[in-house]
Write an enzyme that holds these catalytic residues in place. Structure first.
Site, PDB file in Angstrom:
ATOM      1  CB  CYS A   2      10.901  -3.469 106.949  1.00 42.28           C
ATOM      2  SG  CYS A   2       9.218  -3.202 107.513  1.00 42.28           S
ATOM      3  NE  ARG A  27      16.373  -0.531 107.446  1.00 40.30           N
ATOM      4  CZ  ARG A  27      16.650   0.718 107.130  1.00 40.30           C
ATOM      5  NH1 ARG A  27      17.826   1.203 107.413  1.00 40.30           N
ATOM      6  NH2 ARG A  27      15.771   1.466 106.525  1.00 40.30           N
ATOM      7  CD1 TRP A  74       9.505  -1.644 114.512  1.00 44.31           C
ATOM      8  CD2 TRP A  74       8.131  -0.385 113.275  1.00 44.31           C
ATOM      9  NE1 TRP A  74       8.978  -0.670 115.321  1.00 44.31           N
ATOM     10  CE2 TRP A  74       8.131   0.113 114.598  1.00 44.31           C
ATOM     11  CE3 TRP A  74       7.333   0.245 112.321  1.00 44.31           C
ATOM     12  CZ2 TRP A  74       7.377   1.209 114.982  1.00 44.31           C
ATOM     13  CZ3 TRP A  74       6.572   1.344 112.704  1.00 44.31           C
ATOM     14  CH2 TRP A  74       6.605   1.814 114.026  1.00 44.31           C
ATOM     15  CG  ASN A 100      11.829  -0.149 104.476  1.00 46.87           C
ATOM     16  OD1 ASN A 100      10.973   0.142 105.305  1.00 46.87           O
ATOM     17  ND2 ASN A 100      12.995   0.482 104.412  1.00 46.87           N
ATOM     18  N   GLY A 101       8.537   0.325 103.570  1.00 42.27           N
ATOM     19  CA  GLY A 101       7.844   1.565 103.226  1.00 42.27           C
ATOM     20  C   GLY A 101       6.350   1.400 103.467  1.00 42.27           C
ATOM     21  CD  GLU A 484      19.534  11.515 123.854  1.00 42.95           C
ATOM     22  OE1 GLU A 484      18.447  11.909 123.433  1.00 42.95           O
ATOM     23  OE2 GLU A 484      20.092  10.482 123.433  1.00 42.95           O
ATOM     24  CE  LYS A 488      19.361   6.995 123.906  1.00 42.60           C
ATOM     25  NZ  LYS A 488      19.367   8.067 122.953  1.00 42.60           N
ATOM     26  CD  GLU A 491      15.819   5.276 122.765  1.00 46.78           C
ATOM     27  OE1 GLU A 491      15.125   5.083 121.768  1.00 46.78           O
ATOM     28  OE2 GLU A 491      16.803   6.046 122.742  1.00 46.78           O
ATOM     29  CG  HIS A 507       6.098  26.353 136.980  1.00 46.19           C
ATOM     30  ND1 HIS A 507       5.453  27.414 137.573  1.00 46.19           N
ATOM     31  CD2 HIS A 507       7.365  26.764 136.751  1.00 46.19           C
ATOM     32  CE1 HIS A 507       6.280  28.440 137.676  1.00 46.19           C
ATOM     33  NE2 HIS A 507       7.459  28.063 137.186  1.00 46.19           N
ATOM     34  CE  LYS A 608      20.489   3.774 114.968  1.00 46.51           C
ATOM     35  NZ  LYS A 608      20.753   4.359 116.300  1.00 46.51           N
TER      36      LYS A 608
HETATM   37  O1  M6R Z   1      17.731   8.798 112.221  1.00 44.80           O
HETATM   38  P1  M6R Z   1      17.214   9.967 112.999  1.00 44.80           P
HETATM   39  O2  M6R Z   1      18.288  10.663 113.751  1.00 44.80           O
HETATM   40  O3  M6R Z   1      16.436  10.935 112.156  1.00 44.80           O
HETATM   41  O4  M6R Z   1      16.215   9.344 114.040  1.00 44.80           O
HETATM   42  C1  M6R Z   1      15.429  10.134 114.878  1.00 44.80           C
HETATM   43  C2  M6R Z   1      14.847   9.326 116.010  1.00 44.80           C
HETATM   44  O5  M6R Z   1      14.015   8.330 115.513  1.00 44.80           O
HETATM   45  C3  M6R Z   1      15.937   8.696 116.871  1.00 44.80           C
HETATM   46  O6  M6R Z   1      16.818   9.643 117.364  1.00 44.80           O
HETATM   47  C4  M6R Z   1      15.304   7.914 118.054  1.00 44.80           C
HETATM   48  O7  M6R Z   1      14.697   8.820 118.927  1.00 44.80           O
HETATM   49  C5  M6R Z   1      16.364   7.066 118.747  1.00 44.80           C
HETATM   50  N1  M6R Z   1      15.844   5.777 119.035  1.00 44.80           N
HETATM   51  C6  M6R Z   1      16.862   7.650 119.997  1.00 44.80           C
HETATM   52  O8  M6R Z   1      17.750   6.854 120.692  1.00 44.80           O
END
Ligand code: M6R
Length: 613
Positions: A2, A27, A74, A100-101, A484, A488, A491, A507, A608
């Site tokens: 959050c 966040r 969140w 937050n937490g 990756e 992308k 997500e 496989h 994030k």
């Molecule tokens: O802040 P971090 O790099 O530790 O975050 C790790 C993942 O949560 C982050 O890379 C997430 O997969 C992203 N949304 C990818 O785009």
């Protein structure tokens, strides 16, 4: 996960809180709220959904006041609803809290408080905090600080808190354990926030609160103390972030802006560490030749996109240093019985430096007496504070939830680290190092050319975006690129996507291939060995009528025979080709998301910074 913000100063807090929350919305963004001091005591406004809903409510039911605290959520405990959104109040309505937490023992505390007559209105873990503070005051705590400390000593878990008391009309209280929180100092006002960009326009100096610390913000100053009430002398740092860094600068989204920033970010990082002509200089990391000689193993741990960077790092470090290198996901590593000892260098990779699983893994490595090196983008983050050395990715604030510039900066960091370690261990010559630096110097321009091809990539995305699924294939250094690219895509566009090592396709995933499935094949011309194998894999896809989108090197006409669409990329040696190839996939995902009409900067269900397990 959050975002929290708080303001103490002479102005109406409402616009400042709302602006800060909007900058923190990346966040968490399923609900939000603010609480203010007014002539009628503490007044709050809450909403479900994006902060535009909160603004709508504030237009319909205006309120002014100061000081104030705010929150963008969140959800972890309890669905997104007005009832569950913050701020949460105590039973008397005189104490308001944003959090937050996660409070891990909330159930136990809730039962204890209920037995003492407290009634709860939400399903959140947070709500126990204002009730614990209320109870501490009832039990005779001498001051609000003492009541907060007494409450927090009973809570287990993680928190960054902002707290208002109806009886303290000029004060915001804050506390931190395990979740990020900063105190910003301005000319005539002070703030708390989850990160600097949220309040950068209003402050000149910043205090990064440490775990176990509390802050008391009043118009004439800020006090920092521990939970035993001892006054502490904080380290006050100048804010070294330009306010424009947290703006969209005319781009339609933060993600697009951040994709465009990559050439500048990578050039800056490379120049910073190669200022001694022809050599990578990472002396600051303290990886002496003696230490590197006795080193036996490298263990790299991270999550999400940073895990893909770690996989790239593993391939490159193995290739260049002759060391055994292993990678793992933070969420898996912490529950293994990993065989790491003093002769292991533990590398944690994280954009935010606050990812719970990565941090827990780092702590495990420290218990085993490993040296900890972090590759991180966030100065002042927990990861940075708990590491022996940090290689900063220096990408600037990344606001788009989908990581782009932080990823390529992590790849660049691994390229630099590999060269520095390889040379110190005598595994590569100075000539080889110089040749690689020259190759890396080509990367920013190559990315720039990629970005100039955005219209062509958009046309390909428009053609393929509406299928249910897509498959991404790559080999060796570009296997993480395939993972990756798929991440992308899923997500931000919500199209199901799988990344696979191309040789593994036969496989299992080959069963998916039919005339509808887009198969994105990374087949840039690098070593003959990998290229030829990749071409064979593409032939296998072609034979099953898959729709091939090839990422190929400029001038490679051979792939035209079997690819339906081609995204050409400038030539680059295999080792560093992932830094360029991934940009094509970032743009492909971006335009697919745009065609599918998603909220690109704030994709559904994501946050994030994942500060919970
Ligand atoms: O802040 P971090 O790099 O530790 O975050 C790790 C993942 O949560 C982050 O890379 C997430 O997969 C992203 N949304 C990818 O785009």
């Amino acid at each position: 996960m959050c975002g929290i913000v708080g303001y103490v100063g002479p102005q109406d807090a409402v616009p400042l809180l709302v602006d800060g929350l909007k900058r923190l919305e990346y966040r968490g963004y399923d609900s939000g709220g603010i609480a203010l001091h007014t002539s009628e005591g503490i007044v709050f406004r809450k909403c479900v959904g994006r902060l535009t809903e909160l603004e709508r409510d504030l237009d319909a039911r205006p309120v002014t006041g100061r000081p104030g605290i705010g929150h963008t959520r969140w959800a972890t405990h309890g669905e997104p609803s007005v009832r569950n959104s913050h701020p949460h109040l105590d039973g008397s309505g005189r104490i308001a809290v944003v959090h937050n937490g996660i409070i891990e023992n909330d159930q136990e505390l809730r039962e204890q408080l209920q037995a003492q007559g407290h009634t709860f209105l939400s399903e959140t873990d947070t709500e126990v905090i204002p009730h614990l503070i209320e109870q501490a005051l009832k039990d005779g705590a001498a001051s609000p600080e003492a009541a907060i400390a007494q409450a927090l000593k009973q809570a287990r878990g993680a928190y960054a808190l902002g707290i208002l008391f109806a009886d303290q009309p000029d004060t915001v209280y804050a506390a931190r354990l395990g979740s990020p929180l900063i105190v910003g100092l301005g000319a005539d006002a002070h703030f708390i926030a989850s990160d600097v960009p949220a309040i950068v326009h209003h402050i000149d100096q910043v205090i990064y609160l440490n775990d176990g610390e509390m802050a008391v913000l009043q118009p004439d100053g800020v006090r920092i103390l521990d939970l035993d009430g001892q006054a502490l002398t904080p380290e006050v740092k100048p804010v070294d972030l330009a306010p424009e860094a947290a703006e969209m600068a005319g781009f339609e989204t933060f993600m697009l802006k951040e994709i465009h920033e990559q050439p500048r970010v990578l050039r800056g990082l490379l120049e910073k560490h190669t200022h001694k002509k022809g050599h990578v200089d990472l002396t600051d990391l303290g990886l002496s030749a003696d230490y590197l000689q006795q080193l036996r193993r490298i263990m790299i741990v991270s999550c999400g996109t940073a895990y893909h960077a770690a996989m790239y790092g593993k391939f490159l470090l193995e290739h260049v240093t002759g060391l055994a290198v292993e990678t793992d996901l933070g969420s898996e590593f912490r529950y293994r019985s990993p065989r790491i000892e003093q002769d292991t260098l533990f590398v944690a990779v994280s954009q935010s430096g606050e990812t719970a699983d990565t941090l827990a893994s780092l702590r495990l490595a420290r218990e085993r007496h490993c040296r900890v090196l972090s590759i991180c983008n966030a100065p002042g983050s927990s990861l940075v504070r708990e590491s022996d050395a940090v290689l900063f990715t220096e990408a600037g604030p990344e606001i788009g939830v989908a990581s782009t510039k932080a990823y390529t900066a992590q790849l660049m960091a691994f390229a630099l680290l590999s060269m520095a370690m390889g040379r110190a261990r005598g595994e590569i010559t100075s000539e080889q190092e110089q040749a690689w630096i020259k190759a890396l110097e080509q990367v920013p321009n190559a990315i720039h050319y990629m970005i100039e091809r955005a219209d062509h990539i958009r046309a390909i995305a428009d053609k393929h975006h509406d299928g249910p699924s897509a498959l991404y294939l790559g080999r060796r250094f570009n296997y993480p690129t395939a993972l990756e690219g798929a991440l992308k895509n899923k997500e931000i566009s919500y199209q199901h996507a799988e990344g696979y090592a191309a040789g593994e396709m036969k496989h299992g995933p080959i069963a998916l291939i039919n005339e509808y499935l887009p198969v994105i094949c990374i087949c840039t011309k690098t070593t003959d060995e990998v290229y030829e194998k990749m071409v064979s894999n593409m032939r296998e896809v072609e034979a099953r009528h898959g729709r091939i989108i090839a990422i190929a090197t400029d001038g490679d006409t051979h792939v035209q025979a079997f690819a339906e669409d081609i995204i050409y990329v400038p030539p680059m040696c295999e080792e560093f080709s992932p830094l360029v190839n991934v940009v094509a996939l970032q743009l492909l995902a971006y335009y697919a998301a745009q065609a599918r009409g998603t909220d690109i900067d704030k994709p559904r269900n994501l946050a994030k910074s994942v500060t919970v397990e």
